[in-house]
Motif scaffolding. Structure first.
Motif, PDB file in Angstrom:
ATOM      1  N   GLN A 227       0.673   6.206   0.920  1.00  0.00           N
ATOM      2  CA  GLN A 227       2.131   6.639   1.159  1.00  0.00           C
ATOM      3  C   GLN A 227       2.429   6.218   2.748  1.00  0.00           C
ATOM      4  O   GLN A 227       1.573   6.594   3.591  1.00  0.00           O
ATOM      5  CB  GLN A 227       2.412   7.957   1.026  1.00  0.00           C
ATOM      6  N   GLY A 228       3.276   5.627   3.143  1.00  0.00           N
ATOM      7  CA  GLY A 228       3.689   5.385   4.675  1.00  0.00           C
ATOM      8  C   GLY A 228       3.323   4.259   4.926  1.00  0.00           C
ATOM      9  O   GLY A 228       3.551   2.947   4.577  1.00  0.00           O
ATOM     10  N   MET A 229       2.370   4.168   6.296  1.00  0.00           N
ATOM     11  CA  MET A 229       1.835   3.089   6.742  1.00  0.00           C
ATOM     12  C   MET A 229       0.296   2.834   6.487  1.00  0.00           C
ATOM     13  O   MET A 229      -0.129   3.669   6.169  1.00  0.00           O
ATOM     14  CB  MET A 229       1.967   3.206   8.465  1.00  0.00           C
ATOM     15  N   ALA A 230       0.082   1.705   6.483  1.00  0.00           N
ATOM     16  CA  ALA A 230      -1.634   1.237   6.178  1.00  0.00           C
ATOM     17  C   ALA A 230      -1.838   0.417   7.277  1.00  0.00           C
ATOM     18  O   ALA A 230      -1.289  -0.566   8.015  1.00  0.00           O
ATOM     19  CB  ALA A 230      -1.676   0.706   5.000  1.00  0.00           C
ATOM     20  N   PRO A 231      -3.282   0.618   7.787  1.00  0.00           N
ATOM     21  CA  PRO A 231      -3.854  -0.517   8.798  1.00  0.00           C
ATOM     22  C   PRO A 231      -4.102  -1.821   8.203  1.00  0.00           C
ATOM     23  O   PRO A 231      -4.826  -1.770   7.164  1.00  0.00           O
ATOM     24  CB  PRO A 231      -5.123   0.259   8.999  1.00  0.00           C
ATOM     25  N   TYR A 232      -3.753  -2.826   8.814  1.00  0.00           N
ATOM     26  CA  TYR A 232      -3.921  -4.131   8.505  1.00  0.00           C
ATOM     27  C   TYR A 232      -4.502  -5.012   9.449  1.00  0.00           C
ATOM     28  O   TYR A 232      -4.118  -5.046  10.787  1.00  0.00           O
ATOM     29  CB  TYR A 232      -2.610  -4.788   7.982  1.00  0.00           C
ATOM     30  N   PRO A 233      -5.687  -5.646   9.084  1.00  0.00           N
ATOM     31  CA  PRO A 233      -6.213  -6.412  10.227  1.00  0.00           C
ATOM     32  C   PRO A 233      -5.702  -7.882  10.356  1.00  0.00           C
ATOM     33  O   PRO A 233      -5.051  -8.698   9.510  1.00  0.00           O
ATOM     34  CB  PRO A 233      -7.739  -7.093   9.351  1.00  0.00           C
ATOM     35  N   ILE A 245       1.175  -1.644   8.782  1.00  0.00           N
ATOM     36  CA  ILE A 245       2.189  -2.339   8.092  1.00  0.00           C
ATOM     37  C   ILE A 245       2.822  -1.125   6.904  1.00  0.00           C
ATOM     38  O   ILE A 245       1.982  -0.306   6.586  1.00  0.00           O
ATOM     39  CB  ILE A 245       1.694  -3.245   7.281  1.00  0.00           C
ATOM     40  N   GLU A 246       3.873  -1.433   6.592  1.00  0.00           N
ATOM     41  CA  GLU A 246       4.446  -0.475   5.564  1.00  0.00           C
ATOM     42  C   GLU A 246       4.219  -0.562   4.325  1.00  0.00           C
ATOM     43  O   GLU A 246       4.116  -1.687   3.893  1.00  0.00           O
ATOM     44  CB  GLU A 246       6.105  -0.303   5.838  1.00  0.00           C
ATOM     45  N   VAL A 247       3.626   0.502   3.289  1.00  0.00           N
ATOM     46  CA  VAL A 247       3.484   0.358   2.343  1.00  0.00           C
ATOM     47  C   VAL A 247       4.850   0.131   0.971  1.00  0.00           C
ATOM     48  O   VAL A 247       5.451   1.061   1.316  1.00  0.00           O
ATOM     49  CB  VAL A 247       2.443   1.416   1.703  1.00  0.00           C
TER      50      VAL A 247
END
Length: 327
Positions: A227-233, A245-247
């Motif tokens: 939920q919410g934001m997730a780390p993206y390389p 980035i927003e999920v």
């Protein structure tokens, strides 16, 4: 070979002290007749009795062993089984868009999905399983097959960027449906895994769900991402850096697809929940296996009893003929 009364083998323990006694007796044996020299007998050829003198003891020990085997009741078992397997045809439709590289699941969403997919396949040896990949478009990575070793090998090679980027959920479903529409299996299943919302393709996801329903295909949908934001390389001139980035998962659409086909929607927010989802699907979709077993046992004790009798007869004959001792 099995034994109905294996405890009778305990009587073989008694052979050990008997053998030890016999060996010690032979080593301490002394002649009754003493002479000054045996040089005169050196050129006399040895009789067969010299080489056979231990044979009566060996026959007696063998007879005792055969009696133990006979009392233990050896048996052979002839078994037959009639096995009827009704497998399930399953197509796994996997999102490989660039967002699947987000690392809210470890090491990332795509690798986590591949890992649990391989485990799922390993638990279903009787099923035809195929794999469809989609992002901006879709294609069949592996058609329905029972060659699971090859299937797992193909899944291991799946990478993001193999096709144009985007999220064409409807196309991913349509390709999977096309693989199942001619299936004669009584149970046909699609497992669709995605981390986004449909933004590409010419087929609406809900429309694809309606088509699946007409072919009797059940769809399980999985939304992957916390939920919410997730780390993206992100690749930069200074190397890989991470940004949040927003999920954005279209859960209502995934729920509707599952509901209209009689399937179920799941949400995976971490590796453990994703593994549990596939375990739940595995329990919901079980192959039907009917097994009838027959067994017929044959007694073999009489062969060992016959061997014991022959050994005893041989021992008696030897002791009273060529190995007869002079009092």
């Amino acid at each position: 070979m099995t034994f109905a009364n294996p405890l009778w083998f305990l009587m073989l323990i008694l052979l050990v002290p008997v053998i030890v006694w016999y060996i010690l007796k032979e080593n301490t044996f002394k002649a009754n007749l003493t002479i000054s020299s045996i040089e005169a007998f050196d050129k006399i050829p040895k009789q067969a009795a010299v080489y056979l003198r231990h044979l009566p003891f060996i026959l007696a020990a063998l007879a005792y062993t055969a009696v133990a085997f006979a009392l233990a009741r050896p048996q052979t078992s002839d078994s037959w089984s009639n096995k009827t397997t009704e497998g399930i045809d399953i197509v796994m439709s996997l999102d490989i868009s660039s967002s699947m590289l987000a690392e809210d699941l470890k090491p990332n969403r795509l690798e986590a999905a591949k890992k649990v997919a391989v485990h799922f396949i390993g638990e279903r040896p009787n099923d035809n399983i195929g794999v469809v990949l989609f992002s901006g478009e879709s294609f069949t990575q592996c058609p329905l097959t029972t060659n699971h070793a090859q299937l797992i090998n193909l899944i291991s090679g799946v990478k993001s960027g193999m096709i144009e980027d985007g999220t064409a959920i409807g196309s991913g479903l349509a390709t999977a449906i096309n693989r199942l529409r001619d299936s004669q299996a009584k149970s046909k299943v699609i497992i669709l895994l995605t981390d986004g919302s449909n933004n590409r393709g010419e087929i609406a996801p809900v429309t694809a769900g309606e088509i699946a329903k007409t072919f009797g295909i059940r769809i399980y949908t999985i939304g992957v991402g916390k939920q919410g934001m997730a780390p993206y390389p992100v690749q930069t001139p200074y190397g890989i850096q991470y940004q949040d980035i927003e999920v954005d998962i279209d859960e209502p659409t995934l729920q509707q697809i599952a509901q209209v086909t009689g399937g179920k929607y799941f949400r995976a927010t971490d590796n453990k929940s994703l593994e549990q989802i596939y375990d739940d699907i595995d329990k919901l979709e079980k192959s039907i296996i009917n097994v009838s077993e027959y067994s017929q046992k044959e007694e073999l004790f009489h062969w060992f009893a016959l061997l014991a009798v022959l050994c005893i007869i041989g021992e008696v004959i030897l002791k009273n003929t060529v190995l007869r001792s002079i009092p």
